[in-house]
Scaffold this motif. Structure first.
Motif, mmCIF file in Angstrom:
data_model
loop_
_atom_site.group_PDB
_atom_site.id
_atom_site.type_symbol
_atom_site.label_atom_id
_atom_site.label_comp_id
_atom_site.label_asym_id
_atom_site.label_seq_id
_atom_site.Cartn_x
_atom_site.Cartn_y
_atom_site.Cartn_z
ATOM 1 N N PHE A 1 59.351 29.961 3.450
ATOM 2 C CA PHE A 1 58.516 30.054 2.239
ATOM 3 C C PHE A 1 58.369 31.480 1.703
ATOM 4 O O PHE A 1 58.455 31.705 0.489
ATOM 5 N N LEU A 2 58.156 32.446 2.616
ATOM 6 C CA LEU A 2 57.843 33.804 2.157
ATOM 7 C C LEU A 2 58.893 34.405 1.208
ATOM 8 O O LEU A 2 58.519 34.948 0.158
ATOM 9 N N LEU B 1 51.563 37.501 7.742
ATOM 10 C CA LEU B 1 51.328 37.567 6.293
ATOM 11 C C LEU B 1 50.977 38.970 5.837
ATOM 12 O O LEU B 1 50.826 39.211 4.642
ATOM 13 N N HIS B 2 50.811 39.856 6.813
ATOM 14 C CA HIS B 2 50.399 41.205 6.468
ATOM 15 C C HIS B 2 51.312 41.783 5.381
ATOM 16 O O HIS B 2 52.519 41.809 5.519
ATOM 17 N N GLY B 3 50.705 42.207 4.272
ATOM 18 C CA GLY B 3 51.525 42.783 3.206
ATOM 19 C C GLY B 3 52.086 41.747 2.244
ATOM 20 O O GLY B 3 52.672 42.094 1.238
ATOM 21 N N SER B 4 51.913 40.451 2.547
ATOM 22 C CA SER B 4 52.416 39.447 1.600
ATOM 23 C C SER B 4 51.291 39.087 0.629
ATOM 24 O O SER B 4 50.145 39.455 0.823
ATOM 25 N N ARG B 5 51.622 38.318 -0.403
ATOM 26 C CA ARG B 5 50.585 37.984 -1.385
ATOM 27 C C ARG B 5 49.880 36.668 -1.066
ATOM 28 O O ARG B 5 49.049 36.202 -1.851
ATOM 29 N N GLY C 1 41.215 38.318 9.183
ATOM 30 C CA GLY C 1 41.808 38.422 7.845
ATOM 31 C C GLY C 1 41.720 37.172 6.985
ATOM 32 O O GLY C 1 42.391 37.073 5.957
ATOM 33 N N VAL C 2 40.890 36.204 7.390
ATOM 34 C CA VAL C 2 40.743 34.994 6.573
ATOM 35 C C VAL C 2 39.912 35.318 5.331
ATOM 36 O O VAL C 2 38.895 36.012 5.418
ATOM 37 N N ARG C 3 40.340 34.824 4.173
ATOM 38 C CA ARG C 3 39.646 35.109 2.911
ATOM 39 C C ARG C 3 38.989 33.869 2.306
ATOM 40 O O ARG C 3 38.019 33.954 1.557
#
Ligand code: G3H
Length: 241
Positions: free
Chosen positions: A26-27, A55-59, A88-90
């Motif tokens: 997916f990325l 996911l660090h650094g991904s959108r 890091g959960v938003r």
């Protein structure tokens, strides 16, 4: 200006190894995705940490599927907002119909969870929706408006996403007509004090209906179950026209 939010809800699917496989597919496709939309993946608790690292650094924004209203305590099987934000959960889904139906979630506990999420800087995705029986007996408007009224008591509408998910459309392939989803979402918006709250549609969203859904003026995104599990179908959805 309302934000567009496209969220995947993996429910109780994918081991950590499977979630890494998904990301590998997916990325790279996200490079083509327009920047006018936010992409969120709400995954099982066990997948959160591994995704957070990958996911660090991904959108992609990371989301959970539930949160307790206390910061800590003797609540076996629950998870707290600080535990989520630490990795890091938003976002967090609150009040999904599967929680209401199978795990005794009530409007009162939904309200407590929403406030705990916001206190800790998480953006809750509040789910509301009617059953088939309620729709057939003409109660849709009443049911939805009661849920919104009770769930949002003292909830900050600046940091909130709402998902309208007719229960009969979830996992059935029986999508709500786009015009009808647009109408109900418009009614929800009228009940809010903040007109800029993004309101998603959820229920059998697929690559073949996403464009029509997103053409509706009241619909600001989608909450996707089954079709978010495969990179190819979720890619098509996040790249709606
Ligand atoms: O949270 C997602 C919804 O329950 C929709 O699930 P579905 O896309 O598999 O119908």
């Amino acid at each position: 200006m309302r934000k567009i939010v496209i969220s995947g809800n993996w429910k109780m699917f994918k081991t950590q190894a499977e979630s890494e496989d998904f990301l590998r597919g997916f990325l790279p496709t996200l490079e083509e995705t327009p920047h006018d939309r936010e992409v969120v993946l709400c995954v099982p608790f066990t997948d959160l940490n591994v995704l957070s690292k990958n996911l660090h650094g991904s959108r992609i924004h990371l989301g959970a599927q539930n949160v307790h209203w206390e910061e800590s305590g003797a609540y076996t099987g629950e998870i707290s907002a600080p535990m989520l934000t630490e990795i890091g959960v938003r976002y967090v889904i609150v009040g999904h119909s599967e929680r209401r139906q199978f795990f005794g979630e009530t409007d009162q506990t939904v309200n407590l969870r929403l406030k705990a999420a916001q206190r800790n800087g998480l953006t809750p995705i509040l789910c509301v929706g009617e059953t088939k029986k309620q729709r057939d007996t003409g109660e849709t408007e009443l049911v939805i408006s009661e849920q919104i009224k009770k769930d949002l008591v003292d909830v900050d509408q600046e940091n909130l996403v709402i998902a309208y998910e007719p229960i009969w459309a979830i996992g059935t392939g029986d999508t709500c007509e786009c015009l009808e989803a647009n109408r109900v979402i418009g009614l929800i918006r009228k009940q809010l004090s903040n007109p800029n709250v993004p309101i998603q549609y959820g229920g059998s969203v697929k690559p073949n209906n996403i464009d029509e859904i997103m053409e509706q003026p009241e619909i600001d995104g989608v909450l996707v179950g089954g079709a978010s599990l495969e990179p190819a179908s979720f890619t098509r959805i996040v790249n709606f026209k």
